[in-house]
Design a protein around this motif. Structure first.
Motif, PDB file in Angstrom:
ATOM      1  N   SER A 164     -12.026   8.777   3.881  1.00 23.03           N
ATOM      2  CA  SER A 164     -10.663   8.400   3.543  1.00 23.03           C
ATOM      3  C   SER A 164     -10.636   7.401   2.397  1.00 23.03           C
ATOM      4  CB  SER A 164      -9.968   7.793   4.764  1.00 23.03           C
ATOM      5  OG  SER A 164     -10.652   6.625   5.175  1.00 23.03           O
ATOM      6  N   TYR A 165      -9.480   7.237   1.829  1.00 23.16           N
ATOM      7  CA  TYR A 165      -9.281   6.208   0.822  1.00 23.16           C
ATOM      8  C   TYR A 165      -7.869   5.664   0.968  1.00 23.16           C
ATOM      9  CZ  TYR A 165      -6.854   9.882  -1.845  1.00 23.16           C
ATOM     10  OH  TYR A 165      -6.011  10.883  -2.244  1.00 23.16           O
ATOM     11  N   GLN A 166      -7.626   4.557   0.331  1.00 29.10           N
ATOM     12  CA  GLN A 166      -6.313   3.933   0.356  1.00 29.10           C
ATOM     13  C   GLN A 166      -5.751   3.876  -1.056  1.00 29.10           C
ATOM     14  OE1 GLN A 166      -6.396   0.094   2.263  1.00 29.10           O
ATOM     15  NE2 GLN A 166      -7.775   0.783   3.872  1.00 29.10           N
ATOM     16  N   LYS A 167      -4.499   4.267  -1.188  1.00 33.81           N
ATOM     17  CA  LYS A 167      -3.773   4.081  -2.439  1.00 33.81           C
ATOM     18  C   LYS A 167      -2.889   2.855  -2.264  1.00 33.81           C
ATOM     19  CE  LYS A 167      -1.838   7.450  -4.590  1.00 33.81           C
ATOM     20  NZ  LYS A 167      -1.026   8.665  -4.866  1.00 33.81           N
ATOM     21  N   ILE A 168      -3.201   1.805  -2.995  1.00 34.57           N
ATOM     22  CA  ILE A 168      -2.486   0.541  -2.866  1.00 34.57           C
ATOM     23  C   ILE A 168      -1.726   0.291  -4.164  1.00 34.57           C
ATOM     24  CG2 ILE A 168      -2.687  -1.914  -2.349  1.00 34.57           C
ATOM     25  CD1 ILE A 168      -5.374  -1.316  -1.049  1.00 34.57           C
ATOM     26  N   HIS A 169      -0.437   0.144  -4.058  1.00 34.20           N
ATOM     27  CA  HIS A 169       0.376  -0.106  -5.243  1.00 34.20           C
ATOM     28  C   HIS A 169       0.114  -1.515  -5.766  1.00 34.20           C
ATOM     29  CE1 HIS A 169       3.435   3.036  -3.532  1.00 34.20           C
ATOM     30  NE2 HIS A 169       2.265   3.563  -3.844  1.00 34.20           N
ATOM     31  N   ALA A 170       0.149  -1.653  -7.091  1.00 31.01           N
ATOM     32  CA  ALA A 170      -0.135  -2.931  -7.730  1.00 31.01           C
ATOM     33  C   ALA A 170       0.951  -3.264  -8.737  1.00 31.01           C
ATOM     34  CB  ALA A 170      -1.498  -2.889  -8.427  1.00 31.01           C
ATOM     35  N   CYS A 171       1.113  -4.540  -8.999  1.00 29.06           N
ATOM     36  CA  CYS A 171       2.050  -4.990 -10.030  1.00 29.06           C
ATOM     37  C   CYS A 171       1.528  -4.564 -11.391  1.00 29.06           C
ATOM     38  CB  CYS A 171       2.210  -6.511  -9.967  1.00 29.06           C
ATOM     39  SG  CYS A 171       3.171  -7.210 -11.331  1.00 29.06           S
ATOM     40  N   VAL A 172       2.411  -4.143 -12.268  1.00 35.32           N
ATOM     41  CA  VAL A 172       2.013  -3.669 -13.580  1.00 35.32           C
ATOM     42  C   VAL A 172       1.388  -4.788 -14.408  1.00 35.32           C
ATOM     43  CG1 VAL A 172       4.252  -4.154 -14.662  1.00 35.32           C
ATOM     44  CG2 VAL A 172       2.794  -2.316 -15.567  1.00 35.32           C
ATOM     45  N   LYS A 173       1.680  -6.048 -14.057  1.00 33.55           N
ATOM     46  CA  LYS A 173       1.102  -7.191 -14.761  1.00 33.55           C
ATOM     47  C   LYS A 173      -0.036  -7.840 -13.975  1.00 33.55           C
ATOM     48  CE  LYS A 173       5.179  -8.384 -17.512  1.00 33.55           C
ATOM     49  NZ  LYS A 173       6.129  -9.462 -17.895  1.00 33.55           N
ATOM     50  N   ASP A 174      -0.534  -7.145 -12.940  1.00 31.45           N
ATOM     51  CA  ASP A 174      -1.705  -7.581 -12.164  1.00 31.45           C
ATOM     52  C   ASP A 174      -1.444  -8.872 -11.387  1.00 31.45           C
ATOM     53  OD1 ASP A 174      -2.975  -5.428 -13.333  1.00 31.45           O
ATOM     54  OD2 ASP A 174      -3.787  -6.625 -14.971  1.00 31.45           O
ATOM     55  N   CYS A 175      -0.200  -9.108 -10.998  1.00 32.27           N
ATOM     56  CA  CYS A 175       0.099 -10.334 -10.242  1.00 32.27           C
ATOM     57  C   CYS A 175      -0.326 -10.211  -8.780  1.00 32.27           C
ATOM     58  CB  CYS A 175       1.591 -10.650 -10.319  1.00 32.27           C
ATOM     59  SG  CYS A 175       2.234 -10.894 -11.986  1.00 32.27           S
ATOM     60  N   ILE A 176       0.017  -9.091  -8.138  1.00 33.82           N
ATOM     61  CA  ILE A 176      -0.226  -8.925  -6.705  1.00 33.82           C
ATOM     62  C   ILE A 176      -0.549  -7.471  -6.409  1.00 33.82           C
ATOM     63  CG2 ILE A 176       1.354 -10.791  -6.040  1.00 33.82           C
ATOM     64  CD1 ILE A 176       3.339  -8.481  -5.229  1.00 33.82           C
ATOM     65  N   LEU A 177      -1.027  -7.236  -5.185  1.00 33.66           N
ATOM     66  CA  LEU A 177      -1.077  -5.902  -4.591  1.00 33.66           C
ATOM     67  C   LEU A 177       0.019  -5.821  -3.541  1.00 33.66           C
ATOM     68  CD1 LEU A 177      -4.915  -5.344  -3.998  1.00 33.66           C
ATOM     69  CD2 LEU A 177      -3.529  -4.503  -5.892  1.00 33.66           C
ATOM     70  N   TYR A 178       0.688  -4.692  -3.489  1.00 33.37           N
ATOM     71  CA  TYR A 178       1.759  -4.522  -2.508  1.00 33.37           C
ATOM     72  C   TYR A 178       1.148  -4.136  -1.166  1.00 33.37           C
ATOM     73  CZ  TYR A 178       5.063  -4.742  -6.383  1.00 33.37           C
ATOM     74  OH  TYR A 178       5.798  -5.153  -7.464  1.00 33.37           O
ATOM     75  N   ARG A 179       0.619  -5.121  -0.487  1.00 33.76           N
ATOM     76  CA  ARG A 179       0.012  -4.943   0.817  1.00 33.76           C
ATOM     77  C   ARG A 179       0.268  -6.191   1.645  1.00 33.76           C
ATOM     78  NH1 ARG A 179      -5.403  -7.204   0.752  1.00 33.76           N
ATOM     79  NH2 ARG A 179      -6.101  -5.637   2.223  1.00 33.76           N
ATOM     80  N   LYS A 180       0.056  -6.054   2.948  1.00 28.97           N
ATOM     81  CA  LYS A 180       0.304  -7.157   3.867  1.00 28.97           C
ATOM     82  C   LYS A 180       1.720  -7.694   3.706  1.00 28.97           C
ATOM     83  CE  LYS A 180      -4.478  -8.459   4.614  1.00 28.97           C
ATOM     84  NZ  LYS A 180      -5.468  -9.547   4.636  1.00 28.97           N
ATOM     85  N   LYS A 181       1.892  -8.959   3.343  1.00 24.01           N
ATOM     86  CA  LYS A 181       3.237  -9.543   3.293  1.00 24.01           C
ATOM     87  C   LYS A 181       4.073  -8.998   2.146  1.00 24.01           C
ATOM     88  CE  LYS A 181       1.836 -13.639   0.628  1.00 24.01           C
ATOM     89  NZ  LYS A 181       1.847 -15.127   0.604  1.00 24.01           N
ATOM     90  N   TYR A 182       3.416  -8.350   1.163  1.00 26.27           N
ATOM     91  CA  TYR A 182       4.158  -7.786   0.037  1.00 26.27           C
ATOM     92  C   TYR A 182       4.396  -6.283   0.183  1.00 26.27           C
ATOM     93  CZ  TYR A 182       2.670 -12.149  -2.228  1.00 26.27           C
ATOM     94  OH  TYR A 182       2.442 -13.463  -2.538  1.00 26.27           O
ATOM     95  N   SER A 183       4.030  -5.690   1.303  1.00 29.34           N
ATOM     96  CA  SER A 183       4.027  -4.233   1.426  1.00 29.34           C
ATOM     97  C   SER A 183       5.424  -3.626   1.335  1.00 29.34           C
ATOM     98  CB  SER A 183       3.366  -3.817   2.746  1.00 29.34           C
ATOM     99  OG  SER A 183       4.085  -4.363   3.848  1.00 29.34           O
ATOM    100  N   GLU A 184       6.460  -4.345   1.723  1.00 26.86           N
ATOM    101  CA  GLU A 184       7.812  -3.794   1.734  1.00 26.86           C
ATOM    102  C   GLU A 184       8.611  -4.124   0.480  1.00 26.86           C
ATOM    103  OE1 GLU A 184       8.681  -1.775   4.064  1.00 26.86           O
ATOM    104  OE2 GLU A 184       6.853  -2.084   5.222  1.00 26.86           O
ATOM    105  N   LEU A 185       8.031  -4.913  -0.423  1.00 29.31           N
ATOM    106  CA  LEU A 185       8.779  -5.344  -1.605  1.00 29.31           C
ATOM    107  C   LEU A 185       8.911  -4.217  -2.613  1.00 29.31           C
ATOM    108  CD1 LEU A 185       7.300  -8.927  -2.238  1.00 29.31           C
ATOM    109  CD2 LEU A 185       9.342  -8.288  -0.950  1.00 29.31           C
ATOM    110  N   GLN A 186      10.006  -4.236  -3.349  1.00 29.84           N
ATOM    111  CA  GLN A 186      10.248  -3.262  -4.406  1.00 29.84           C
ATOM    112  C   GLN A 186      10.026  -3.866  -5.792  1.00 29.84           C
ATOM    113  OE1 GLN A 186      11.036   0.027  -3.594  1.00 29.84           O
ATOM    114  NE2 GLN A 186      10.586  -0.756  -1.531  1.00 29.84           N
TER     115      GLN A 186
END
Length: 651
Positions: free
Chosen positions: A218-240
């Motif tokens: 398996s692998y995980q696709k983790i969304h990232a900020c276009v400016k490399d600030c954060i990964l949208y995971r854990k506490k940021y997982s629901e942010l748009q």
């Protein structure tokens, strides 16, 4: 369950049963928290997604279902048909976890060595099934199906291959030779006709992939900020939107009505979990023997033949005796660098793979593709640079867990289980990546992280770079060069000792209070501050106890130095380091006799101590003929010495 309606006339019955399928797909979408639907039409073939139920209905009415999609593994099924506890390529509730499923051919074969030539009677099916039982223990239906396929003969009366082994070996050929799905399907259809009647060989690529699906990783696709600030995971997982820079998580595309709708994520990190791969290594008896080679197989004669002979290896054994007492515990090396995935240097796109290698095994296997694990794939228009720590976070979390808790692994060699631990032994990279990983500014007057403040440098005005001097400090105290003070040594003798080597604890004291802010654009620290961040590697409990944390790769230490030396001696165009800018910098430092002389439109460079005559160049080329170089370097040697002078001696 009758699925013949899917491939019949698209009449009222088809539309009625289609609504049942759509309801099943909607329920599956709700359970998994996905915001899109996998489309099984003849065009999309479960490889693309649509945004709404209406769009999915439209595709299936106009184009119909893809062939042989009788079990709706991508859209949910009843427990009577298939176990829904296993992800077959659908996102989890966070929208991140995706199974490779039937998409990736190579991942299925990471335990099969193309060079082993496994015989049917001596295959590794038992090891694969043992490992598979651990992976899908919550889904007995699928496991039992795999067991049956591993024992079912390919055809009745005399087949040496089981169905599972035959498909595995065929897929090994497909992945190793880059066959397309279409050509592989044609081969399967031909083999089905050639084999005796009653054979069980699948006739399509899709059926083969579905049969092998549980063997994939398996692998995980983790969304990232276009400016490399954060990964949208854990506490940021629901942010748009990114909470730091405010950039949108998704691309905005035209919806056809003059408005904008949410599209694909602007940037994605691909993470391949390492623990399942470690389990598969230990499920293979041959690989388990390799993992113990550093203790049982290497020559312990006091010479540095393997990483296990280094002082750092012994220090770890003394500092952490519980870890060192188990030879099956893994010591890993991390490698990363930027590559261009499109085979052209002009393409403005960055791709950074992060790989792990295993130091327990013999050195001639360390860099074999089978034992190199791709763990992260950082892809985007710009390189991560100093923000690479943002993307390393999932890997570091797994490494911390493997050190603190470990994971229970089945040892196929002893048929027993043990608690396996692992540690990151060092990183291997070129010098720019060294700065990104360690968090040190390299293009400054203090460009060496080891020497630190004690390094001496000189800015070269014409060359536009720093020159680092003081190398005589590393010579023996009675070396003759220490006493010389010619112009080549700036007119000074050298009696100082080498720079003091900082221990891990001392180095950590210098960076532990640094507040790091990630994101683009990069804001360098003020002049005189050389540490840009506290590297994420310091979160590893053992990182302070390592002598050498970051290593420079062999290519840049050996090959590039060779290129520079030979290019300068033979005065090769675009390779020599003895140019006009260098001579002007030397003339500014009291080497007036080496200053370039302008003669009209041409510039004459006076000879120096490194200038060779034509005869001397021929001697150098002759001496290189018998040089034995590592595999992969011969072409570079030939390219370097195949100049006009070398052709005279038959090279």
């Amino acid at each position: 369950m009758d699925r013949s309606w899917m491939y019949g006339k698209r009449d009222f019955v088809y539309l009625e049963r289609l609504e049942e399928f759509l309801s099943c797909a909607v329920e599956h979408q709700r359970l998994h928290g996905d915001n899109q639907f996998v489309c099984p039409c003849t065009l999309c073939q479960n490889r693309k997604k649509v945004n709404s139920r209406d769009e999915l209905r439209e595709h299936l009415i106009l184009k119909g279902f893809k062939a042989d999609y009788n079990v709706w593994i991508w859209h949910g099924e009843s427990d009577n048909d298939i176990c829904t506890n296993v992800n077959f390529g659908i996102n989890d509730k966070d929208g991140d976890q995706i199974d490779v499923g039937v998409e990736n051919d190579d991942e299925i074969f990471e335990n099969i060595d193309m060079d082993d030539n496994i015989e049917p009677d001596n295959d590794n099916i038992d090891g694969l099934m043992k490992d598979l039982e651990e992976d899908i223990v919550e889904c007995p239906i699928i496991f039992q199906r795999m067991v049956d396929n591993s024992k079912k003969p390919l055809y009745p009366n005399g087949s040496k291959f089981s169905l599972l082994l035959a498909v595995l070996k065929l897929f090994t050929l497909k992945a190793g030779n880059g066959w397309s799905d279409k050509s592989f399907t044609s081969l399967l259809e031909l083999l089905c006709q050639m084999l005796p009647e009653g054979n069980e060989l699948p006739s399509t690529t899709y059926q083969c992939k579905k049969l092998l699906c549980p063997l994939s990783t398996s692998y995980q696709k983790i969304h990232a900020c276009v400016k490399d600030c954060i990964l949208y995971r854990k506490k940021y997982s629901e942010l748009q939107e990114c909470p730091k820079c405010g950039e949108s998580r998704y691309k905005r595309v035209d919806n056809g009505n003059g408005g904008k709708k949410k599209g694909s994520p602007v940037k994605t990190l691909w993470y391949f979990p390492i623990i399942p791969k470690f389990k598969r290594y230990f499920a293979n008896k041959k690989d388990v023997e390799y993992m113990l080679w550093h203790q049982k197989g290497r020559n312990k004669d006091g010479k540095l033949r393997h990483v296990a002979d280094s002082p750092q290896w012994r220090t770890i054994d003394r500092t952490f005796p519980e870890f060192g007492s188990e030879p099956r515990n893994l010591r890993l090396g991390l490698c990363t660098d930027g590559i261009n995935p499109f085979r052209t240097l002009s393409t403005q796109h960055s791709c950074w793979p992060v790989m792990l290698i295993i130091y327990n095994i013999p050195p001639w296997l360390t860099t074999k593709s089978k034992y190199i694990m791709l763990t992260l794939l950082i892809s985007g228009p710009k390189q991560p640079g100093n923000d690479i720590d943002v993307y390393l976070a999932p890997l570091i979390e797994d490494l911390k867990m493997l050190w603190n808790v470990g994971v229970e692994v089945f040892d196929a060699n002893t048929s027993s289980r043990f608690q396996m631990h692992a540690m990151l032994y060092c990183t291997i990279n070129d010098f720019p990546a060294y700065g990104n990983l360690s968090g040190y500014r390299l293009k400054t007057d203090k460009g060496c992280p080891v020497c630190g403040d004690e390094i001496e440098s000189d800015w070269l005005e014409h060359s536009g770079k720093f020159s680092y001097r003081g190398g005589r400090r590393f010579l023996l105290e009675n070396h003759q060069y220490r006493k010389k003070k010619k112009k080549a040594f700036y007119g000074k003798t050298e009696h100082r000792k080498p720079p003091v080597f900082l221990s891990g604890e001392e180095y950590y004291d210098k960076v532990k209070n640094i507040t790091t802010v990630f994101g683009k654009p990069y804001v360098p620290p003020p002049d005189g501050v050389y540490h840009t961040k506290r590297s994420i590697f310091w979160e590893l409990p053992y990182w302070q106890h390592l002598y050498v944390r970051h290593c420079i790769d062999v290519m840049h230490v050996e090959k590039n130095v060779f290129d520079s030396v030979i290019g300068t001696l033979l005065n090769m165009p675009n390779k020599t380091k003895d140019g006009v800018k260098v001579r002007n910098d030397m003339a500014a430092r009291e080497r007036i006799n080496l200053k370039p002389i302008e003669k009209g439109k041409r510039i004459y460079i006076p000879p120096s101590c490194t200038t060779l005559s034509k005869k001397e160049k021929m001697i150098v080329c002759e001496s290189l003929k018998g040089v034995k170089v590592p595999h992969g370097y011969s072409s570079n040697i030939s390219r370097l010495v195949s100049i006009k002078d070398c052709k005279l001696v038959g090279m």
